[in-house]
Scaffold this active site. Structure first.
Site, PDB file in Angstrom:
ATOM      1  N   ASP A  19     -10.679   2.094  -3.507  1.00  0.00           N
ATOM      2  CA  ASP A  19     -11.257   1.882  -2.178  1.00  0.00           C
ATOM      3  C   ASP A  19     -12.767   1.958  -2.217  1.00  0.00           C
ATOM      4  OD1 ASP A  19      -9.050   1.326  -0.730  1.00  0.00           O
ATOM      5  OD2 ASP A  19      -8.797   3.323   0.119  1.00  0.00           O
ATOM      6  N   ASP A  23       0.836  -1.205   0.000  1.00  0.00           N
ATOM      7  CA  ASP A  23       0.000   0.000   0.000  1.00  0.00           C
ATOM      8  C   ASP A  23       0.877   1.264   0.000  1.00  0.00           C
ATOM      9  OD1 ASP A  23      -2.308   1.512   0.152  1.00  0.00           O
ATOM     10  OD2 ASP A  23      -3.079   0.547   1.959  1.00  0.00           O
TER      11      ASP A  23
HETATM   12  C1  DGJ Z   1      -5.833   1.978   1.890  1.00  0.00           C
HETATM   13  C2  DGJ Z   1      -6.207   0.764   1.085  1.00  0.00           C
HETATM   14  O1  DGJ Z   1      -6.663   1.155  -0.172  1.00  0.00           O
HETATM   15  C3  DGJ Z   1      -7.221  -0.051   1.857  1.00  0.00           C
HETATM   16  O2  DGJ Z   1      -7.632  -1.147   1.082  1.00  0.00           O
HETATM   17  C4  DGJ Z   1      -6.629  -0.487   3.151  1.00  0.00           C
HETATM   18  O3  DGJ Z   1      -5.570  -1.367   2.908  1.00  0.00           O
HETATM   19  C5  DGJ Z   1      -6.151   0.721   3.939  1.00  0.00           C
HETATM   20  N1  DGJ Z   1      -5.288   1.557   3.148  1.00  0.00           N
HETATM   21  C6  DGJ Z   1      -5.434   0.299   5.179  1.00  0.00           C
HETATM   22  O4  DGJ Z   1      -4.892   1.352   5.845  1.00  0.00           O
END
Ligand code: DGJ
Length: 724
Positions: A546, A476
Site C-alpha cells: 500500500d 483483498d
Molecule cells: C487495502 C488495499 O491494499 C488497497 O489497495 C485498497 O484496495 C484498500 N484495501 C481498500 O479497502
C-alpha cells in the site's frame, strides 16, 4: 536426476546445479549426507561423520556405534526418540505420548511431479523433474511419506510430507515440517524478509549463533511481518558471489521457519506449518498432507538464488492463461477517490485512461452494500445503485465503449458486523462462544472451514463476474485471524481451524479462478500482506504494498525480488505528495520505479495537467515496448537502496535487450557514479534509447558513466538493444 545406489543404500538427487544425498542406515534411519554444489561422487559419508559428543548424548539401536540421532545429520528429525534439536515431526499416538520415530520401509522414483490434494504446489512435466517418494513407519503404525522432486533445469528441490494413521486408535499431528535440512557447516548467515504494513519484505541478514532462530507467522496468514522465506548464506556470500541456499514455503497460513546451530557444529533448518495452536486429529486410515517447501541452491550469490526462484515462480506455479500474457496497464481508483465515487466519476477517469493508452479501469473498494466508508457492508456483495446508477452492467458497458477494460475489487473472506450477511449469519464469523471478538478495520473473518460459507463466496463472485464484462479481480484481505475457532467442528478438531481456513480458501480460489479462466486475478492483503508462492498459484500478480511512495517502493520491490519475480509485482504510479509518506516526487521517477513490475496507475487522471498527461502517455508507450524484458527477464540488483542511489537491471534470456534503471534517491554535489551492468553478452554491441553505442564488455567491465548533476529524486531508465 534421482539415483538409488543399492550397495550403500544411498539416494542422490541432482538438479541443474546442486546435489542432495542421503542414505538408509543399518537400523533404517534416514541419514543426511550432503546438500550443496553438484557433485559427481556419492560416497561422501566422511562428510557427515560426527564424533563430537559428550556423555549426555544418547546412543541408538543403529549398528554404527558412532550413530546417535542427537548428533547425526538426520534427514527428517522426529520428536522424542533421542534427537533433542528442533524436530520436524511430532505425532501423539493412541497411548497418549508423542514419541515419534520412523524407519525406512520402501521407495519409488518416477518422472514428473504429482499434485498435493487440496493444496497448491509447483508443477513439472515428466521431462522437467523427477520425484522420489520414501515410505517410513513408526512402531505405532504411523506411516510417513517423504516426497522429493528434483528439477532438471533449475537448481530447485521440492519437498513435502504426508502422514497416515496406519494404526487403530486416534493420533494427533502436533508438528509436521514440510522440509528439514541438516548442514554439517557451522557457519551460516540467515537472510529473512521482515516488514509491516506499508514496508513489506525488507531483507535482513544475521549470523546464526548457537540455539534457535525463528521466522514465523501466527496471524492466520503468511502476513506482512515475515515472509515464508529464508536463506542460509555462506558468510562471504554477496549479491553475486558465494553460496546461498534459499527456502520457501508454498503456504498462505501460519508458518514457522526455524534454524538451529547445535553444539557440535551442525546447522538444521526446517520449515512448515507453524506448530503453534496446531493439532490435527488422524483417525485410523486418515492422511494429512503438508504443504510444499522449496529449496534453491546458488553459488552465484543472493542474485543467483533470486533468479532461480524467479524462473521457478514464472513457469511452475501458476496455470492462469495470464501467466505469460502481456498484462493490461491498469488505473485503479483507490487513491484517486477512496470511497467517494460514482459511475460518472469512474467513466471520466476511464475517458482519460483511453486517451493515455491505459488499458483497464479497476473499481476498488466501495461499490457494494452501503460501503461509503470502511465501517460496514463487507459480505453484502450487491451493487450500491445510489453510487452506480444502472448497476454494474451499465457502468461496465460505458467503460468498455471507451475502449477500456473493466476490473473490480472484492474482499471475499470478510464480514462486517454492520452487514445484512452478519445479521443473517452471525455464526459465519470465526469466533468462540463466551469470548469477545477482536474487531479490526470494523470487520471479522468468515469461517472458511464451513462448506456453506465457501459456497456463499463462490456464489456471489460467480453472480457478479457473470453479470457484466469483468476482466480482472483484485482479491483483498485486510485483517488477520483472531479467536480462531469454528462452531462447526468438534472440540478435538479445534486445533485444525487455522489450517482448515487455508484449505477452505484454496478450495474457493480454485473454484472461482477455474470458473473464470480468462479473468486476471490480482492478490492483495492490505498491500503485500499475504504475498507467498501459494497465492501466486491463483494470482499471476500481487499488489506489492500500500506504500506507493517511489523511494519506499524501491526498497519494497527490491526486497520482494529476493524471492518473487517482477511478473508477480503489481506497481502503480500514484499522486505527489504521496498519500502514505507525504513525499513529493517526480512523475518521471514514479514511472521508472513502477516499471520494475506490472505497471499501472493509482491516481485521479482527471486532475493531471496536460504536461503530466503527456508524460503518462509516454510512460505507457514505453512500458508497452519494454514490458517483456521486465516480465520474463533476469533481474540484477546492481546497487541496493541503502545509500544515496539505487540501480537495477533486467536482461532478456537471449541477452539481446536490457532495461537499466538508476535513481538518485538523495542528490549529492559532484558525485561520481560508474555502474557496471551484468548479464549482457560481452561480444555484442548495444544501442541505448538515445542512439549511443556501447560494447557489452564495456558496459559490464567498465560500467555506465552516470556522473552528472543529479537532482534529488531524479532517475533514468535506459533500454539497451543489441545491434543486429
Ligand atoms: C487495502 C488495499 O491494499 C488497497 O489497495 C485498497 O484496495 C484498500 N484495501 C481498500 O479497502
Amino acid at each position: 536426476m534421482i539415483t538409488f545406489y543399492p550397495d550403500t543404500k544411498t539416494f542422490k538427487l541432482d538438479t541443474s546445479e546442486s546435489s542432495y544425498i542421503f542414505r538408509i542406515t543399518g537400523a533404517g534411519y534416514l541419514r543426511h549426507i550432503w546438500y550443496g554444489h553438484l557433485l559427481h561422487e556419492h560416497e561422501l559419508d566422511r562428510l557427515t561423520v560426527r564424533d563430537g559428543r559428550d556423555s549426555s548424548v544418547p546412543g541408538s539401536s543403529d549398528p554404527d556405534p558412532w550413530f546417535s540421532a542427537d548428533t547425526a545429520a538426520m534427514e527428517y528429525p522426529t520428536f522424542g526418540a533421542g534427537d533433542f534439536r528442533i524436530s520436524a515431526l511430532e505425532v501423539k499416538n493412541p497411548a497418549g505420548n508423542s514419541v515419534t520415530d520412523m524407519r525406512y520401509v520402501s521407495h519409488e522414483i518416477y518422472a514428473g511431479k504429482r499434485p498435493i490434494p487440496g493444496i497448491p504446489s509447483t508443477f513439472a512435466k515428466d521431462d522437467e523433474a523427477d520425484t522420489l517418494e520414501i515410505l517410513c513407519r513408526d512402531v505405532t503404525g504411523l506411516l510417513v511419506t517423504l516426497y522429493y522432486t528434483a528439477y532438471r533445469n533449475l537448481p530447485v528441490i521440492s519437498r513435502r510430507v504426508s502422514v497416515k494413521n496406519g494404526g487403530e486408535g486416534d493420533m494427533y499431528v502436533k508438528n509436521i515440517a514440510s522440509m528439514s535440512v541438516d548442514f554439517t557447516h557451522p557457519e551460516f548467515d540467515m537472510l529473512g524478509l521482515w516488514g509491516a504494513w506499508g514496508r513489506e519484505r525488507h531483507p535482513e541478514r544475521r549470523r546464526l549463533i548457537h540455539g534457535i532462530t525463528e521466522l514465523s507467522s501466527k496471524r492466520g496468514a503468511s502476513g506482512h511481518y515475515h515472509n515464508p522465506f529464508a536463506a542460509l548464506l555462506s558468510p562471504e556470500c554477496t549479491e553475486e558471489y558465494g553460496e546461498a541456499y534459499g527456502f520457501s514455503l508454498v503456504y498462505s497460513g501460519n508458518f514457522a521457519i526455524k534454524a538451529e546451530l547445535d553444539s557440535f557444529g551442525l546447522t538444521r533448518i526446517l520449515l512448515g506449518i507453524s506448530p503453534d495452536g496446531f493439532e490435527w486429529k488422524l483417525e485410523a486410515g486418515e492422511e494429512f498432507y503438508s504443504p510444499e517447501a522449496l529449496t534453491v541452491y546458488s553459488d552465484n550469490g543472493i542474485g543467483g538464488m533470486s533468479r532461480a526462484f524467479h524462473k521457478l515462480f514464472r513457469n511452475h506455479i501458476c496455470g492462469s492463461v495470464w501467466q505469460h500474457k502481456t498484462r493490461p496497464v491498469i488505473v485503479n481508483n483507490w487513491e484517486a477517490t477512496y470511497f467517494n465515487f460514482d459511475d460518472d466519476k469512474l467513466v471520466s477517469i476511464a475517458k482519460d485512461a483511453a486517451d493515455l493508452g491505459i488499458d483497464m479501469l479497476v473499481m476498488d473498494d466501495g461499490w457494494f452494500g452501503k460501503r461509503n466508508d470502511d465501517r460496514r457492508s463487507l459480505g453484502d456483495w450487491y451493487t450500491n445503485e445510489e453510487k452506480l446508477k444502472g448497476g454494474l452492467p451499465s457502468l461496465v458497458s460505458r467503460v468498455n465503449a471507451l475502449g477500456v477494460r473493466f476490473g473490480i475489487w472484492f474482499e471475499p473472506e470478510m464480514i462486517c458486523p454492520d452487514s445484512d450477511l452478519y445479521r443473517a449469519h452471525p455464526d459465519w464469523a470465526l469466533h468462540t462462544e463466551g469470548r469477545g471478538m477482536s474487531i479490526s478495520r470494523s470487520q471479522y473473518v468468515l469461517d472458511l472451514t464451513r462448506p456453506e460459507v465457501c459456497d456463499y463466496i463462490v456464489g456471489f463472485m460467480t453472480n457478479t463476474l457473470s453479470s457484466a464484462n469483468i476482466e480482472y479481480v483484485k482479491w483483498d484481505f485486510n485483517r488477520c485471524l483472531t479467536e480462531v475457532a469454528s462452531l462447526s467442528l468438534p472440540t478435538d478438531r479445534q486445533g485444525e481451524v487455522f489450517h482448515r481456513y487455508v484449505l477452505g480458501l484454496y478450495s474457493v480460489l480454485e473454484r472461482v479462478t477455474s470458473a473464470f479462466p480468462n479473468v486476471l486475478f490480482e492478490g492483495c492483503a492490505s498491500g503485500g500482506g499475504r504475498y507467498d508462492p501459494a497465492m501466486l498459484a491463483y494470482f499471476p500478480q500481487y499488489w506489492t504494498s500500500d506504500d506507493t511512495d517511489p523511494v519506499e517502493r524501491i526498497s519494497i520491490q527490491l526486497g520482494t525480488s529476493v524471492v518473487y519475480p517482477a511478473a508477480t509485482m503489481s506497481c502503480h504510479v500514484s499522486a505527489s505528495p504521496n498519500h502514505q509518506t507525504g513525499r513529493r516526487s517526480k512523475l518521471e521517477t514514479r514511472g521508472n520505479v513502477a516499471m520494475a513490475g506490472v505497471f499501472g496507475y493509482e491516481l485521479d487522471l482527471n486532475r493531471m495537467t496536460d504536461d503530466e498527461k503527456e508524460t503518462v502517455k509516454r510512460q505507457v508507450e514505453k512500458y508497452k515496448k519494454i514490458s517483456h524484458i521486465v516480465m520474463d527477464g533476469e533481474l540484477y540488483r546492481l546497487i541496493p537502496p541503502t545509500g544515496d542511489v539505487a540501480a537495477w537491471e533486467y536482461v532478456t534470456e537471449n541477452k539481446k535487450e536490457a532495461l537499466f534503471t538508476f535513481v538518485a534517491i538523495n542528490a549529492r554535489i559532484a558525485p561520481v557514479y560508474f555502474v557496471k551492468l551484468r548479464g549482457l553478452d560481452p561480444n555484442l554491441t548495444y544501442l541505448d534509447d538515445f542512439g549511443n553505442r556501447f560494447s557489452g564488455e564495456a558496459l559490464m567491465y567498465a560500467g555506465l558513466n552516470l556522473t552528472r548533476g543529479w537532482r534529488d529524486g531524479d532517475s533514468v531508465t535506459v533500454h539497451f538493444t543489441a545491434e543486429e
